[in-house]
Scaffold this motif. Structure first.
Motif, PDB file in Angstrom:
ATOM      1  N   VAL A 266      45.160  39.986  26.701  1.00  0.00           N
ATOM      2  CA  VAL A 266      44.112  40.953  27.769  1.00  0.00           C
ATOM      3  C   VAL A 266      42.944  40.379  28.546  1.00  0.00           C
ATOM      4  CG1 VAL A 266      43.332  43.446  27.494  1.00  0.00           C
ATOM      5  CG2 VAL A 266      44.616  42.011  25.740  1.00  0.00           C
TER       6      VAL A 266
ATOM      7  N   ALA B  12      52.756  41.860  30.854  1.00  0.00           N
ATOM      8  CA  ALA B  12      51.626  41.964  31.636  1.00  0.00           C
ATOM      9  C   ALA B  12      52.106  41.019  33.130  1.00  0.00           C
ATOM     10  CB  ALA B  12      50.059  41.226  31.273  1.00  0.00           C
TER      11      ALA B  12
ATOM     12  N   SER C 112      44.348  38.696  31.615  1.00  0.00           N
ATOM     13  CA  SER C 112      44.858  40.305  33.044  1.00  0.00           C
ATOM     14  C   SER C 112      44.470  40.981  32.833  1.00  0.00           C
ATOM     15  CB  SER C 112      46.417  40.467  31.367  1.00  0.00           C
ATOM     16  OG  SER C 112      46.859  39.807  31.224  1.00  0.00           O
ATOM     17  N   LEU C 113      43.154  41.034  32.529  1.00  0.00           N
ATOM     18  CA  LEU C 113      42.916  42.523  33.068  1.00  0.00           C
ATOM     19  C   LEU C 113      41.873  41.845  34.063  1.00  0.00           C
ATOM     20  CD1 LEU C 113      42.220  45.212  33.088  1.00  0.00           C
ATOM     21  CD2 LEU C 113      40.011  45.064  31.287  1.00  0.00           C
TER      22      LEU C 113
ATOM     23  N   SER D  13      45.857  48.406  29.542  1.00  0.00           N
ATOM     24  CA  SER D  13      45.097  47.388  29.570  1.00  0.00           C
ATOM     25  C   SER D  13      43.329  47.268  29.205  1.00  0.00           C
ATOM     26  CB  SER D  13      45.332  46.362  29.996  1.00  0.00           C
ATOM     27  OG  SER D  13      46.681  45.970  30.692  1.00  0.00           O
TER      28      SER D  13
ATOM     29  N   TYR E 285      53.224  42.155  24.919  1.00  0.00           N
ATOM     30  CA  TYR E 285      52.036  42.291  26.262  1.00  0.00           C
ATOM     31  C   TYR E 285      52.271  41.014  26.793  1.00  0.00           C
ATOM     32  CZ  TYR E 285      47.571  42.855  29.048  1.00  0.00           C
ATOM     33  OH  TYR E 285      47.109  43.089  29.958  1.00  0.00           O
TER      34      TYR E 285
END
Length: 523
Positions: A223, A291, A226-227, A268, A287
């Motif tokens: 995460v 993503a 990806s963020l 997210s 996820y």
């Protein structure tokens, strides 16, 4: 504690009311409405994950966090919650970009209705994008439940991207690329790739999805990376909106990108709160697929796939580094995540064994000759190079049969305490990596090159100084630990996010500064 809970509940209620107020008062401005929906999506995800955790555990979607001293059972596949809330948010948002046409129909102004033609292709883009994302959320959840093998799930993103590619063909179908200035005397200004361009976009979808999935294994890292990528995309879109007029094609495409990225950032952030160290939930492959396909959607339909790949520089590096293991040139274990040291509570580079028999014999040899294996690494290397000076001139060459025979002559019989009788001098195949069934000749060269670059650590047979027995797994997480030393799981995740941030800054520098040396204009 109850006071804090009550205060949190009031803050959440205030944020929800504020988001609804923004949506209702700015219905004519789709971007502002999208921001309001993004806040609602984040709050809903943050609230829903704890509420649904027990249900996931009861359904058998659970796992143990092995990188902790306390082996706590946590719910898995919680990326499904974030993905579903994102899809519902986008479904509800669909009418707002077309509010201008709805109000014209309601007012019944014949002249305005004549001038306004409903943008069917724009609606098709949104629906095809949501269909592709929805497909990957479903396939990701199926992978979490059924544990689909890599050979079957590798092409899934390409299949899910077919709706995107069909709409791209109907809408514009542009398949040419601009040739860099230095190559134009040879190739011309434009090259039409034709069907190969669609193959390229399908490969972008595959890469974006799986590159996040293979750079995983510790709390918050999927995460977190990806963020950072999503925020980089959003900032890039805002730069284009600020510099373009509302009628420019780039304005519409980057506005489309923001519509999809802002709610993704919202869910997210909420998911990262629960997945941050010490994690309360596992996100699963769901996820990662969700993503990756979201990034592929905005990169393809907003026509900036090359810029998107610049934001994936760490993932590209991780893929290239992992290629010897992914393509089975070097043994690849099922899990390559860093190893947790219970004594220090730190993460250390994980290793893959190339020759278990040789490793056992080497451990016995070390035990029998402790004087040759002190903690002084320099003395060990001096002893090794003194016995085998030929390595200095042939570091990248597999050992020859002559070398193997020399090594065999220096190797004593196996000690009797190994549980088997003393064996004669080992054969050539035991000392020639290219003949080792677990290590190919290209794999041997890959190991030597990566070792020279400092991207892996190789343990050699103490008796020969030449025979590789084990190496650190080829991932960017292990490289960070090799360079920085053992780190806590939290600090390792932060390090990955910092690397991602630095690479995003580098991507902006390449996109808006260095590009002028390669292309005529920034496009």
């Amino acid at each position: 504690m109850s006071h804090i809970s009550a205060l949190t509940a009031w803050l959440i209620l205030a944020a929800e009311v504020g988001a609804v107020f923004i949506i209702l008062t700015t219905a004519h401005d789709p971007l502002t409405v999208n921001v309001g929906f993004s806040v609602l999506a984040g709050i809903t995800t943050w609230s829903a994950i704890p509420a649904l955790s027990a249900i996931f555990i009861k359904a058998g979607l659970k796992g143990m966090d092995l990188s902790k001293k306390s082996k706590q059972i946590l719910p898995e596949s919680m990326g499904m919650v974030a993905g579903l809330i994102y899809l519902v948010t986008m479904f509800v948002f669909i009418p707002f970009p077309f509010m201008r046409w709805f109000t014209a129909s309601r007012d019944g102004d014949p002249q305005e209705l004549t001038q306004l033609t409903f943008p069917n292709l724009k609606l098709a883009e949104i629906l095809s994008a949501l269909l592709s994302i929805q497909s990957m959320v479903f396939l990701g959840f199926a992978d979490d439940v059924l544990d689909i093998r890599w050979r079957f799930k590798m092409p899934l993103p390409a299949i899910a991207s077919i709706p995107l590619l069909m709409v791209y063909w109907v809408n514009s179908g542009v398949t040419y690329i601009v040739v860099p200035i230095p190559l134009r005397p040879i190739l011309g200004q434009l090259i039409n790739l034709g069907a190969l361009y669609y193959v390229y976009m399908a490969l972008v979808a595959i890469f974006c999805t799986h590159s996040i999935n293979i750079m995983a294994g510790i709390n918050g890292v999927e995460v977190g990376q990806s963020l950072v990528i999503a925020c980089s995309i959003a900032f890039n879109d805002m730069l284009f909106l600020h510099s373009s007029t509302s009628n420019a094609p780039a304005f519409e495409t980057h506005l489309f990108s923001l519509y999809f990225i802002m709610p993704f950032i919202g869910v997210s952030v909420a998911l990262l709160i629960h997945n941050w160290y010490p994690s309360k939930v596992f996100i699963g492959d769901t996820y990662c697929y969700f993503a990756g396909m979201t990034f592929a959607v905005v990169g393809i339909l907003a026509h900036y796939s090359k810029t998107l790949l610049l934001f994936f520089l760490p993932q590209i590096f991780n893929f290239l580094l992992s290629s010897p293991q992914l393509f089975r040139l070097v043994p690849c274990p099922r899990h390559r995540v860093p190893r947790y040291n219970r004594g220090t509570n730190l993460m250390e580079p994980s290793r893959v064994v190339l020759d278990q028999d040789g490793l056992d014999e080497d451990m016995a040899w070390r035990s029998a000759h402790p004087a040759l294996h002190s903690n002084d690494h320099g003395k060990q290397m001096q002893h090794r190079n003194g016995m085998h000076g030929r390595l200095a001139s042939s570091a990248l060459l597999p050992p020859t049969s002559t070398d193997a025979a020399a090594d065999a002559s220096l190797t004593p019989p196996s000690p009797s305490f190994l549980g088997r009788p003393s064996s004669p001098t080992p054969s050539k195949s035991r000392y020639t990596p290219m003949l080792n069934p677990h290590l190919t000749r290209p794999g041997w060269y890959c190991i030597k090159i990566l070792e020279t670059l400092g991207l892996t650590e190789v343990r050699y047979d103490s008796r020969t100084g030449q025979r590789p027995l084990e190496i650190t797994n080829l991932t960017i997480l292990n490289v960070i630990l090799l360079k920085a030393g053992p780190l806590s799981e939290r600090n390792l995740t932060i390090s990955v996010m910092l690397v991602q941030l630095v690479c995003s800054l580098l991507a902006f520098f390449i996109r808006y500064r260095l590009v002028t040396f390669v292309y005529d204009v920034v496009s």
